[in-house]
Design a protein around this motif. Sequence first.
Motif, PDB file in Angstrom:
ATOM      1  N   TRP A 145       0.852  -1.165   0.123  1.00  0.00           N
ATOM      2  CA  TRP A 145      -0.015   0.124   0.036  1.00  0.00           C
ATOM      3  C   TRP A 145       0.843   1.291  -0.015  1.00  0.00           C
ATOM      4  CZ3 TRP A 145      -2.016  -4.326   2.264  1.00  0.00           C
ATOM      5  CH2 TRP A 145      -3.313  -4.694   1.960  1.00  0.00           C
ATOM      6  N   THR A 157      -8.359   1.092  -1.487  1.00  0.00           N
ATOM      7  CA  THR A 157      -8.841   0.221  -0.585  1.00  0.00           C
ATOM      8  C   THR A 157      -9.460   1.004   0.633  1.00  0.00           C
ATOM      9  OG1 THR A 157      -7.016  -0.275   0.595  1.00  0.00           O
ATOM     10  CG2 THR A 157      -7.629  -1.548  -1.492  1.00  0.00           C
ATOM     11  N   SER A 158     -10.474   0.562   1.517  1.00  0.00           N
ATOM     12  CA  SER A 158     -10.759   1.397   2.607  1.00  0.00           C
ATOM     13  C   SER A 158     -11.253   0.454   3.885  1.00  0.00           C
ATOM     14  CB  SER A 158     -12.107   2.058   2.136  1.00  0.00           C
ATOM     15  OG  SER A 158     -12.511   2.711   3.060  1.00  0.00           O
ATOM     16  N   ASP A 201     -13.373  -4.786   0.933  1.00  0.00           N
ATOM     17  CA  ASP A 201     -12.137  -4.948   0.988  1.00  0.00           C
ATOM     18  C   ASP A 201     -11.396  -5.923   1.874  1.00  0.00           C
ATOM     19  OD1 ASP A 201     -11.785  -3.061  -1.449  1.00  0.00           O
ATOM     20  OD2 ASP A 201     -11.940  -1.453  -0.096  1.00  0.00           O
ATOM     21  N   TRP A 202     -12.207  -5.517   3.373  1.00  0.00           N
ATOM     22  CA  TRP A 202     -11.496  -6.431   4.452  1.00  0.00           C
ATOM     23  C   TRP A 202     -12.628  -7.323   4.989  1.00  0.00           C
ATOM     24  CZ3 TRP A 202      -6.351  -5.720   5.576  1.00  0.00           C
ATOM     25  CH2 TRP A 202      -5.634  -4.958   4.838  1.00  0.00           C
ATOM     26  N   ILE A 256      -7.573  -9.337   3.119  1.00  0.00           N
ATOM     27  CA  ILE A 256      -7.934  -8.362   2.045  1.00  0.00           C
ATOM     28  C   ILE A 256      -8.409  -9.143   0.702  1.00  0.00           C
ATOM     29  CG2 ILE A 256      -5.512  -8.394   1.095  1.00  0.00           C
ATOM     30  CD1 ILE A 256      -7.678  -5.148   1.285  1.00  0.00           C
ATOM     31  N   LYS A 275     -13.076  -6.621  -4.960  1.00  0.00           N
ATOM     32  CA  LYS A 275     -13.945  -5.091  -5.143  1.00  0.00           C
ATOM     33  C   LYS A 275     -12.980  -4.330  -5.833  1.00  0.00           C
ATOM     34  CE  LYS A 275     -15.960  -1.623  -2.295  1.00  0.00           C
ATOM     35  NZ  LYS A 275     -14.880  -0.512  -2.417  1.00  0.00           N
ATOM     36  N   PRO A 276     -11.760  -4.102  -5.457  1.00  0.00           N
ATOM     37  CA  PRO A 276     -10.833  -3.039  -6.335  1.00  0.00           C
ATOM     38  C   PRO A 276     -10.344  -3.495  -7.493  1.00  0.00           C
ATOM     39  CG  PRO A 276      -9.432  -4.149  -4.509  1.00  0.00           C
ATOM     40  CD  PRO A 276     -10.925  -4.701  -4.192  1.00  0.00           C
TER      41      PRO A 276
END
Length: 449
Positions: free
Chosen positions: A84, A107-108, A310-311, A326, A330-331
């Motif tokens: 990241w 990502t969040s 994401d998580w 992770i 999604k991403p």
Amino acid sequence: MQFQMTRRSTLASLALGLVAKTVRAATDRRVIVVGAGLAGLAAARALSDAGVETLVLEGSDRIGGRVRTSRLWPDLPVDLGASWIHGIRGNPISALADKAGAPRVATSYDAAVVLGAGGERIDTADAARLTEALVDAARAAVDDLDADVSLKDAITAHPGWGNADPATRRLIRQQINSTVEHEYGGAWDETSAWYFDEDEGFGGTDVIFPAGFDQIARHLAQGLDIRLGKRVTALAPDAGGVSVTLDDGGRLTADHVVLTVPLGVLRAEGIALATPLAPARQAAINTLRMGLLNKCWLRFDRVAWPDDVDWIGWVGPKDGHFAEWISLAKPTGAPVLCAFHAGDQAREREGLSDAAMQSDAHAALQAMFGTGFPAPLASQTTRWAQEPLTLGAYSFNAVGVTPATRKALAGDDWDGRLLFAGEATSPDYFGTTHGAVLSGRAAAKMILG
């Protein structure tokens, strides 16, 4: 009009002459950078761009250090080390990514779900608030002590922990594992209660590199003189400079050496130093600890888990056991999950084979999502503590570390001939790639005057 030499212009002229002399003196020197991780590459980049003859010696067969992008799956790079950019605003890695043309996706932590042992969804908002309050209260209670204690000792000695029922304690441990142990790499029983989070950050979102974090390393390395497979075994002061001994018996000399090897190698005395370091620097090496965070990447034939998060957290049968994941669904749309293990759990699981790790990961996912959860097509597992050139993932603030510790590790030794850089030397950004880059630039700046 005739030029008049005033007192101010005279001083300015003298200053310009002094700067020119300093730059000439710096560029006449030869510098060896030990380590081609981001700190070493950043130092070499700054020195080379300033005209200094710079040689980078890297013990492994690749650049990047703890930035390691695997291309075992040709159509899907995965980062086995750093992944990241933590906070994109003002972050030097963002600027490098822009120059490298490296695409990024966000990502969040807000896009997250936490599951119980049987797969039921858990609302951890209350547990998170309770954990934060308990940590703050425990740290306040130990502020008056004469010596630092571990985060575990501070928390378990507080009445808030003693009065909690087993289920609440389990949720508190899950929160500490997720927010402290996974963040810093150290187990809670060895992490400083006073200073475990004595770091700073950048604003904005967190982003990952779909095409691999190694794009940053390759960008920094362009045009540099880098020798791979050249492991440094000893350093010694020598005739105003430094003598560098390699594992093949070769010997090189330089006016300065920038030492960027990870803290784990320094602590293990992986490079013999002929002359002792300054006492404060040696004490810093002895006091800081190398944390551990390992990954198990799993690739599937389809996405069989929530694709809007994401998580994924799991409050499983044991503290830290496949507790954090992770998802790339999604991403990036990829049917890929990555499980993290930190601290004690990471150390315990390093002895497992790849097949055993993959099997355990699949069993955890079946407990989370049902017995019909598909088996992984393939996996990739890291064991950073077993890597001889790293001996861990990144540094953390162990019991006894203070804000002055990392400042003592950074800077120069041996009358300015030996300089230290790397994430462990960064008081504000330890354990991060941006901390590594900034430390390398700072070492170069000291040499350039």
